[in-house]
Design an enzyme around this catalytic site. Structure first.
Site, PDB file in Angstrom:
ATOM      1  N   GLU A   1       0.817  -1.203   0.000  1.00 46.18           N
ATOM      2  CA  GLU A   1       0.000   0.000   0.000  1.00 46.18           C
ATOM      3  C   GLU A   1       0.862   1.268   0.000  1.00 46.18           C
ATOM      4  O   GLU A   1       0.576   2.208  -0.717  1.00 46.18           O
ATOM      5  CB  GLU A   1      -0.906  -0.027   1.248  1.00 46.18           C
ATOM      6  CG  GLU A   1      -1.854   1.138   1.370  1.00 46.18           C
ATOM      7  CD  GLU A   1      -3.000   1.076   0.373  1.00 46.18           C
ATOM      8  OE1 GLU A   1      -3.027   0.144  -0.448  1.00 46.18           O
ATOM      9  OE2 GLU A   1      -3.857   1.972   0.411  1.00 46.18           O
ATOM     10  N   ASP A   2       1.925   1.262   0.800  1.00 50.61           N
ATOM     11  CA  ASP A   2       2.627   2.520   1.065  1.00 50.61           C
ATOM     12  C   ASP A   2       3.973   2.666   0.368  1.00 50.61           C
ATOM     13  O   ASP A   2       4.611   3.702   0.481  1.00 50.61           O
ATOM     14  CB  ASP A   2       2.875   2.668   2.585  1.00 50.61           C
ATOM     15  CG  ASP A   2       1.566   2.749   3.350  1.00 50.61           C
ATOM     16  OD1 ASP A   2       0.552   3.061   2.714  1.00 50.61           O
ATOM     17  OD2 ASP A   2       1.567   2.505   4.566  1.00 50.61           O
TER      18      ASP A   2
END
Ligand code: MN
Length: 730
Positions: A76-77
């Protein structure tokens, strides 16, 4: 803050064969991927995945889960991709990471309370592997532990979600201690003043002269004197559960009798009742507080005796009495049912202290299974496998039965939406109405006020809600349509044949007609529309004396041949047989398309036309081309056995004759037709030439074979130059 080597040590304690290399690689990868990212607190981001892995290690999970815990935020990051994780850490770890990322993307904002339960189910349904859920819960737990670094509004949002979604979810899968911690932390954020208040009161209460210790001491003595072997302890209840009880029952803190629950554990069920008797004998029981969950267990299997008494120091106190086995069920919840295994020897003492005991049990079981995946697959919640959960574009969650289509979805949103559905999109892409909905799909329904349900829809919905809405509509619609069509048929036939009818007359003769269940004029029209009744039968009843219909040609039209051996029977055909087709729902309006006039024995297909029932065409009909891109309107139909045998009814077929100009030609044709039990309905002269005449005929015929025989016999006549079946396009 835990360090990587500490984590490894912890894992090795419960799993000496753990793949330490995998954990180290995951740690290094996560460190590099997150780079110099910082948490809201300003600390290095890596602290978070490490802490999540540590919580998972407390649960004694396997190394794949721990590796996924270390990597869970990389998809996600950071720039990490699924393929890269797959290559470096294998499918198991990559899938776990992807699962957690997917769960994290579900938004719970602004959801009504009743939807919360649906979201919890969605989470369960989406976490194919229960470890995904455990990692997600560990992630949430650490985020709640460190929530103070976040901005106030984001704190509130996260806390609300935790309270409504994650805490009940943890409870559901048996993680009671995790649930209590999530609740307490969320409570502190959501109701800071209440929390502070309660905190202060609890603090004050705790400092009161070691009440709990003294009570436990007194109870122990009592049981010892009575010769009962019993374990006694007193445990503070979780903050939030104390608070919600005060709110629920409108109690002040001082009125609470159960800040501490005293628990007495004994060896047998009999001892439970003996302890109860002793307590009630020695102390004053508070009326209305005794509950016997041993003889009447809770639905989840919970068993215990509950009572409240005025204790040795004038304190009101709640006591739970149970056996060790009952205690396991109470602590491990649902998990105990599928995972409970008697602890062995030395392990027992240690494991009792852990709130994650059921997971430990799960692991012990897993070690006996060759393929851990197989085990997790079995452990997966079967509870919600009957449903799928999808979203509207606004983010409302819709629960559907498994196998439901986008059309079911439309009806689940609202029956008015369902009724007017023209097309649908899943995650932005246009899909057919019969496309099945998957968990987490975002479904957009396009409606039009001109749209109405058609009979083909019955084949593409699975939910009762959609089915009954469609059926209700079609029943009314079909009836209206049949009545309208029947009127039209009667009108045309009477104008063509030169006789008169009005509604009153029709209503009057209705009961005399040779078809069942006809009571009034509308019934008559509907029967005409369904093809269960023919205009001529009405004429026969209306004008019993008049055996011949006036016609503009000299051809004698015969009454329909009754091919049944036993007279009246042929009139009592069921709906399907009267139509001559199988696979048609009773009462559906059916037309045989004029363009190709199909006959039994010819390959046919039904086309559903909005507001017009079903048109039956030959499969070779040129007009079908226009429906090529609307497969939802195609309805497979088959001739009934009686129709194929020529026993059902007559079908009208148009033929074109090229006749020699011979005075007896038409008479020969008429008698050939009559000899073959066919029936000429109408004759038009299309063209009269010098040598020949072209005549168009509507003939009642029973089957394709019947027609072939007729054509053969007609062609054999010397005055007949050619005969052909007429199609609209030639
Ligand atoms: Mn995270």
């Amino acid at each position: 803050m835990v360090r990587q080597y500490e984590l490894i040590e912890q894992v090795r304690k419960y799993n000496p064969k753990a793949d330490v290399g995998l954990l180290n690689r995951a740690y290094v990868y996560s460190m590099k991927a997150h780079g110099d990212q910082r948490r809201a607190s300003g600390e290095a981001y890596l602290i978070h995945p490490l802490a999540v892995a540590e919580i998972l290690a407390d649960m004694r999970l396997d190394e794949a889960s721990l590796a996924a815990g270390l990597l869970h935020d990389t998809l996600e990051d950071t720039l990490a991709s699924y393929d890269e994780l797959l290559k470096l850490f294998g499918k198991e770890v990559a899938d776990l990471c992807e699962g957690v990322t997917k769960l994290s993307k579900i938004s719970f904002e602004d959801k009504s309370v009743e939807q919360a339960e649906n979201f919890r189910k969605l989470l369960l349904a989406m976490s194919q592997d229960i470890r995904v859920l455990l990692i997600k819960l560990a992630d949430r737990l650490h985020n709640m532990r460190t929530i103070e670094a976040k901005k106030p509004e984001s704190q509130k949002k996260t806390a609300k979600e935790t309270m409504e979604i994650y805490a009940p979810l943890a409870d559901r899968i048996g993680l009671h201690a995790l649930k209590a911690e999530l609740e307490d932390r969320a409570f502190k954020v959501l109701e800071p003043e209440e929390h502070a208040n309660l905190s202060a009161k609890m603090e004050e209460w705790r400092t009161q002269d070691n009440l709990v210790g003294r009570v436990v001491g007194v109870l122990k003595d009592e049981f010892k004197k009575a010769g009962i072997k019993a374990e006694v302890n007193g445990r503070e209840k979780a903050f939030y559960s104390i608070y919600s009880k005060m709110v629920r029952k409108s109690l002040a803190f001082d009125q609470l009798t159960d800040i501490v629950a005293y628990r007495v554990m004994v060896d047998s069920k009999r001892d439970c009742y003996e302890v109860l008797g002793l307590l009630h004998d020695r102390f004053k029981a508070i009326p209305g507080r005794f509950k016997d969950y041993i003889s009447a267990p809770k639905p989840n299997g919970y068993q215990s005796l509950h009572t409240s008494v005025v204790g040795p120091f004038g304190n009101r106190m709640e006591v739970q009495i149970r056996t060790g086995e009952m205690h396991d069920v109470a602590e491990n919840g649902v998990a105990a049912h599928w995972l409970y295994k008697p602890a062995k020897g030395g392990e027992a003492e240690q494991s009792k202290a852990s709130p994650y005991r059921w997971l430990r049990g799960m692991l012990e079981q897993m070690q006996g299974v060759d393929d851990p995946k197989e085990f997790y697959e079995n452990a997966k919640m079967e509870l919600f496998s009957d449903n799928v959960y999808a979203f509207t574009p606004k983010g409302d969650l819709i629960a559907l039965p498994r196998g439901a289509t986008v059309l079911d979805f439309a009806f689940a949103v609202h029956s008015n939406v369902g009724m007017r559905t023209v097309s649908a999109k899943i995650n932005g892409a246009v899909v057919p109405l019969r496309r099945q909905v998957d968990n987490g799909d975002m479904v957009e329904i396009v409606t039009s006020s001109n749209q109405t349900p058609n009979p083909g829809w019955r084949e593409i919905v699975v939910s009762n809600r959609a089915k009954s809405a469609i059926n209700r509509y079609l029943r009314t619609q079909e009836r209206d349509e049949q009545v309208r069509l029947g009127r039209e048929i009667l009108d045309k036939a009477s104008r063509r044949d030169g006789w008169h009818w009005d509604v009153k007359q029709v209503a009057h003769v209705a009961p005399k007609l040779p078809v069942q269940n006809i009571k009034d004029a509308d019934d008559v029209f509907a029967a005409l529309g369904q093809g269960r009744l023919f205009p001529r039968q009405i004429f026969d009843v209306l004008y019993p004396q008049d055996k011949t219909l006036p016609l503009d040609e000299t051809i004698d039209i015969k009454a329909p041949k009754n091919k049944k051996k036993k007279g009246e029977e042929s009139q009592n055909l069921s709906g399907d047989e009267a139509v001559g087709l199988e696979g048609i729902m009773g009462g559906m309006a059916v037309h045989f398309a004029k363009c190709c006039s199909p006959l039994p024995g010819e390959d046919v297909v039904g086309i559903i036309s909005t507001g017009r029932g079903i048109s039956v065409h030959m499969k070779t009909c040129k007009n079908l081309e226009q429906f090529a891109d609307q497969p939802d309107r195609w309805l497979p139909v088959k001739w009934s056995k009686t129709a194929l045998e020529g026993e059902a009814r007559a079908f009208v077929c148009r033929l074109r004759f090229h006749l020699a100009n011979d005075p007896g030609a038409l008479a020969s044709v008429a008698s050939t037709v009559a000899n073959l039990d066919a029936n000429i309905v109408e004759i038009f002269t299309e063209h009269r030439g010098v040598d020949s005449t072209t005549v168009r005929c509507e003939i009642e015929i029973r089957t394709k074979d019947h027609l072939n025989r007729l054509i053969t016999n007609l062609t054999a006549l010397k005055q007949v130059l050619r005969v052909e079946k007429i199609y609209a396009w030639n």
